[in-house]
Every structure is written in structure tokens, then in C-alpha cells.
Scaffold this motif. Structure first.
Motif, PDB file in Angstrom:
ATOM      1  N   PHE A   1      99.064  72.370  61.298  1.00 52.22           N
ATOM      2  CA  PHE A   1     100.415  72.613  60.786  1.00 52.22           C
ATOM      3  C   PHE A   1     101.116  73.537  61.761  1.00 52.22           C
ATOM      4  O   PHE A   1     100.475  74.239  62.545  1.00 52.22           O
ATOM      5  CB  PHE A   1     100.364  73.282  59.404  1.00 52.22           C
ATOM      6  CG  PHE A   1     100.042  72.345  58.281  1.00 52.22           C
ATOM      7  CD1 PHE A   1     101.049  71.684  57.595  1.00 52.22           C
ATOM      8  CD2 PHE A   1      98.729  72.134  57.900  1.00 52.22           C
ATOM      9  CE1 PHE A   1     100.746  70.819  56.557  1.00 52.22           C
ATOM     10  CE2 PHE A   1      98.416  71.273  56.856  1.00 52.22           C
ATOM     11  CZ  PHE A   1      99.434  70.616  56.183  1.00 52.22           C
ATOM     12  N   ALA A   2     102.446  73.570  61.673  1.00 56.33           N
ATOM     13  CA  ALA A   2     103.248  74.474  62.495  1.00 56.33           C
ATOM     14  C   ALA A   2     103.705  75.643  61.635  1.00 56.33           C
ATOM     15  O   ALA A   2     104.300  75.443  60.576  1.00 56.33           O
ATOM     16  CB  ALA A   2     104.466  73.736  63.062  1.00 56.33           C
ATOM     17  N   GLY A   3     103.424  76.853  62.087  1.00 57.04           N
ATOM     18  CA  GLY A   3     103.921  78.039  61.394  1.00 57.04           C
ATOM     19  C   GLY A   3     105.427  78.123  61.587  1.00 57.04           C
ATOM     20  O   GLY A   3     105.893  78.136  62.728  1.00 57.04           O
TER      21      GLY A   3
ATOM     22  N   ARG B   1      94.782  80.215  65.122  1.00 58.86           N
ATOM     23  CA  ARG B   1      94.293  80.682  63.830  1.00 58.86           C
ATOM     24  C   ARG B   1      93.709  79.491  63.102  1.00 58.86           C
ATOM     25  O   ARG B   1      94.263  78.392  63.137  1.00 58.86           O
ATOM     26  CB  ARG B   1      95.437  81.266  63.001  1.00 58.86           C
ATOM     27  CG  ARG B   1      95.908  82.605  63.540  1.00 58.86           C
ATOM     28  CD  ARG B   1      97.059  83.171  62.730  1.00 58.86           C
ATOM     29  NE  ARG B   1      96.689  83.324  61.335  1.00 58.86           N
ATOM     30  CZ  ARG B   1      97.557  83.211  60.322  1.00 58.86           C
ATOM     31  NH1 ARG B   1      98.822  82.933  60.541  1.00 58.86           N
ATOM     32  NH2 ARG B   1      97.156  83.373  59.087  1.00 58.86           N
ATOM     33  N   ALA B   2      92.572  79.714  62.430  1.00 57.32           N
ATOM     34  CA  ALA B   2      91.899  78.604  61.766  1.00 57.32           C
ATOM     35  C   ALA B   2      91.402  79.007  60.386  1.00 57.32           C
ATOM     36  O   ALA B   2      91.013  80.154  60.162  1.00 57.32           O
ATOM     37  CB  ALA B   2      90.722  78.126  62.623  1.00 57.32           C
ATOM     38  N   PHE B   3      91.423  78.026  59.498  1.00 58.57           N
ATOM     39  CA  PHE B   3      90.934  78.174  58.133  1.00 58.57           C
ATOM     40  C   PHE B   3      89.999  77.002  57.862  1.00 58.57           C
ATOM     41  O   PHE B   3      90.189  75.918  58.403  1.00 58.57           O
ATOM     42  CB  PHE B   3      92.103  78.175  57.138  1.00 58.57           C
ATOM     43  CG  PHE B   3      93.054  79.315  57.373  1.00 58.57           C
ATOM     44  CD1 PHE B   3      92.861  80.528  56.731  1.00 58.57           C
ATOM     45  CD2 PHE B   3      94.120  79.182  58.253  1.00 58.57           C
ATOM     46  CE1 PHE B   3      93.725  81.596  56.967  1.00 58.57           C
ATOM     47  CE2 PHE B   3      94.982  80.239  58.492  1.00 58.57           C
ATOM     48  CZ  PHE B   3      94.782  81.452  57.842  1.00 58.57           C
ATOM     49  N   ILE B   4      88.976  77.231  57.009  1.00 57.65           N
ATOM     50  CA  ILE B   4      88.003  76.174  56.754  1.00 57.65           C
ATOM     51  C   ILE B   4      87.819  75.965  55.252  1.00 57.65           C
ATOM     52  O   ILE B   4      87.830  76.914  54.475  1.00 57.65           O
ATOM     53  CB  ILE B   4      86.653  76.471  57.465  1.00 57.65           C
ATOM     54  CG1 ILE B   4      85.746  75.235  57.453  1.00 57.65           C
ATOM     55  CG2 ILE B   4      85.982  77.695  56.888  1.00 57.65           C
ATOM     56  CD1 ILE B   4      84.582  75.310  58.425  1.00 57.65           C
ATOM     57  N   ASP B   5      87.666  74.717  54.889  1.00 57.77           N
ATOM     58  CA  ASP B   5      87.452  74.249  53.524  1.00 57.77           C
ATOM     59  C   ASP B   5      86.049  74.656  53.047  1.00 57.77           C
ATOM     60  O   ASP B   5      85.061  74.332  53.710  1.00 57.77           O
ATOM     61  CB  ASP B   5      87.591  72.714  53.558  1.00 57.77           C
ATOM     62  CG  ASP B   5      87.412  72.009  52.238  1.00 57.77           C
ATOM     63  OD1 ASP B   5      86.994  72.635  51.257  1.00 57.77           O
ATOM     64  OD2 ASP B   5      87.689  70.790  52.214  1.00 57.77           O
TER      65      ASP B   5
ATOM     66  N   ILE C   1      98.593  76.034  63.542  1.00 58.51           N
ATOM     67  CA  ILE C   1      97.561  76.640  62.706  1.00 58.51           C
ATOM     68  C   ILE C   1      96.622  75.526  62.277  1.00 58.51           C
ATOM     69  O   ILE C   1      97.061  74.479  61.804  1.00 58.51           O
ATOM     70  CB  ILE C   1      98.175  77.376  61.495  1.00 58.51           C
ATOM     71  CG1 ILE C   1      99.130  78.470  61.994  1.00 58.51           C
ATOM     72  CG2 ILE C   1      97.081  77.952  60.606  1.00 58.51           C
ATOM     73  CD1 ILE C   1      99.943  79.142  60.911  1.00 58.51           C
ATOM     74  N   LEU C   2      95.317  75.759  62.457  1.00 59.79           N
ATOM     75  CA  LEU C   2      94.287  74.755  62.219  1.00 59.79           C
ATOM     76  C   LEU C   2      93.663  74.918  60.841  1.00 59.79           C
ATOM     77  O   LEU C   2      93.249  76.017  60.474  1.00 59.79           O
ATOM     78  CB  LEU C   2      93.209  74.890  63.296  1.00 59.79           C
ATOM     79  CG  LEU C   2      91.933  74.076  63.146  1.00 59.79           C
ATOM     80  CD1 LEU C   2      92.218  72.578  63.184  1.00 59.79           C
ATOM     81  CD2 LEU C   2      90.938  74.468  64.234  1.00 59.79           C
TER      82      LEU C   2
ATOM     83  N   VAL D   1      91.470  66.014  67.824  1.00 58.04           N
ATOM     84  CA  VAL D   1      91.558  67.479  67.856  1.00 58.04           C
ATOM     85  C   VAL D   1      90.227  68.087  67.413  1.00 58.04           C
ATOM     86  O   VAL D   1      89.768  67.871  66.299  1.00 58.04           O
ATOM     87  CB  VAL D   1      92.700  68.006  66.958  1.00 58.04           C
ATOM     88  CG1 VAL D   1      92.714  69.534  66.945  1.00 58.04           C
ATOM     89  CG2 VAL D   1      94.050  67.475  67.419  1.00 58.04           C
ATOM     90  N   ALA D   2      89.625  68.812  68.310  1.00 60.38           N
ATOM     91  CA  ALA D   2      88.354  69.488  68.032  1.00 60.38           C
ATOM     92  C   ALA D   2      88.628  70.872  67.445  1.00 60.38           C
ATOM     93  O   ALA D   2      89.693  71.446  67.676  1.00 60.38           O
ATOM     94  CB  ALA D   2      87.551  69.620  69.323  1.00 60.38           C
ATOM     95  N   PRO D   3      87.668  71.425  66.721  1.00 61.24           N
ATOM     96  CA  PRO D   3      87.842  72.770  66.184  1.00 61.24           C
ATOM     97  C   PRO D   3      87.563  73.871  67.213  1.00 61.24           C
ATOM     98  O   PRO D   3      87.778  75.047  66.935  1.00 61.24           O
ATOM     99  CB  PRO D   3      86.831  72.821  65.035  1.00 61.24           C
ATOM    100  CG  PRO D   3      85.775  71.845  65.411  1.00 61.24           C
ATOM    101  CD  PRO D   3      86.463  70.771  66.208  1.00 61.24           C
TER     102      PRO D   3
END
Length: 159
Positions: free
Chosen positions: A51-53, A112-116, A60-61, A102-104
């Protein structure tokens, strides 16, 4: 070997991991395609959703389980800013990857990254390795560590 695949392979190696991306016989642009090719549960696929901040202008990933969808409002709350759709140009400029691969890890610029939390339920998960035909296996806790991702609730409720 593509530049993107080399970057992911090098990033994994530089982080001290001996993980070799796997070339799939079919495209793995979608989570279902990746799960079918890897012979694993759909939710073992770690999708990279960007997403785009809207305030920061940065990508943002959100790393989510293959069968889940990101809830934009929850994702915005996790990120601490309104989010909008990231276009291919922003994704390519910040991560160096094209949509569908797109790799993590291995981004051109910090992200910045967030994970489920669903991904943590598995012993092994599979993530994109920089191309639509390559994935790599990884333990969820290792992915969290190397990506700097925060565990957060940003998943849309299933209907």
C-alpha cells in the motif's frame, strides 16, 4: 538469473540463511498458483501486498497468508496513517520488484512491514523470490526477524 532473483538470493545469504529459491514449473503470480505449484496449503503462501502511505508517500508492506485479504482500515490503523493503492511505479521504485514477484526481503530501499498472525501457525511458509516463477521456503519467525515485520491484525473478516 534475473536481477530481482539475484537480489533476493543475495539478501538471504547476507542474512546468514542457506535458503535457495525454488523455480516453479508454472507461474506463481497468485497465492493459489503458488500453493498449487508448491503443494502446500493456500495459507502457507506469504503474499506481499503493498500500500502507499498517504502521508509518508512511502510503500508499506503487508505480508499476509494466501487465503486472507487485507482490510484497508485495519491496515491504516496498523501503519498509523491513511493508506491508498500503491501503483506499479512506487512499488518498483521502493522495492525493485514488479507486481507478482514482490519478495518480503531484498528491497532496494528500507520498507515498513507488517505480518499476518495466521502465517505463524505453520512450520514453513513460502514467499515470492523476486519473480513470478520463484518462491522460497522459510520459517515464519525467521521471516519476521529478517523482514523487520510487526505482527498485526490487518485481515478482513471472512464472509
Amino acid at each position: 538469473m534475473s536481477k530481482s532473483l539475484k537480489r533476493v538470493t543475495r539478501a538471504l545469504s547476507d542474512l546468514g540463511l542457506s535458503i535457495t529459491p525454488i523455480e516453479m514449473g508454472a507461474e506463481t503470480r497468485t497465492a493459489q498458483q503458488a500453493a498449487d505449484a508448491a503443494g502446500c496449503h493456500l495459507d502457507q503462501i506469504a503474499k506481499s501486498v503493498i500500500f502507499a502511505g498517504q502521508e509518508s508517500g512511502r510503500a508499506i508492506l503487508f505480508i499476509t497468508a494466501g487465503g486472507n485479504q487485507v482490510d484497508a482500515a485495519k491496515a491504516s490503523a496498523a501503519a498509523g496513517e491513511p493508506l491508498g493503492k500503491a501503483d506499479a511505479g512506487l512499488i518498483r521504485a521502493q522495492t525493485g520488484f514488479a507486481i507478482g514477484g514482490v519478495a518480503p526481503v531484498g528491497h532496494l530501499n528500507p520498507i515498513r512491514a507488517f505480518i499476518d498472525p495466521r502465517l505463524i501457525e505453520f512450520d514453513v511458509i513460502y514467499a515470492a523470490a523476486g519473480t513470478p516463477r520463484h518462491i522460497f521456503p522459510i520459517k515464519p519467525d525467521t521471516l519476521i526477524k529478517i523482514s523487520g515485520a510487526q505482527v498485526a491484525d490487518f485481515i478482513a473478516l471472512q464472509k
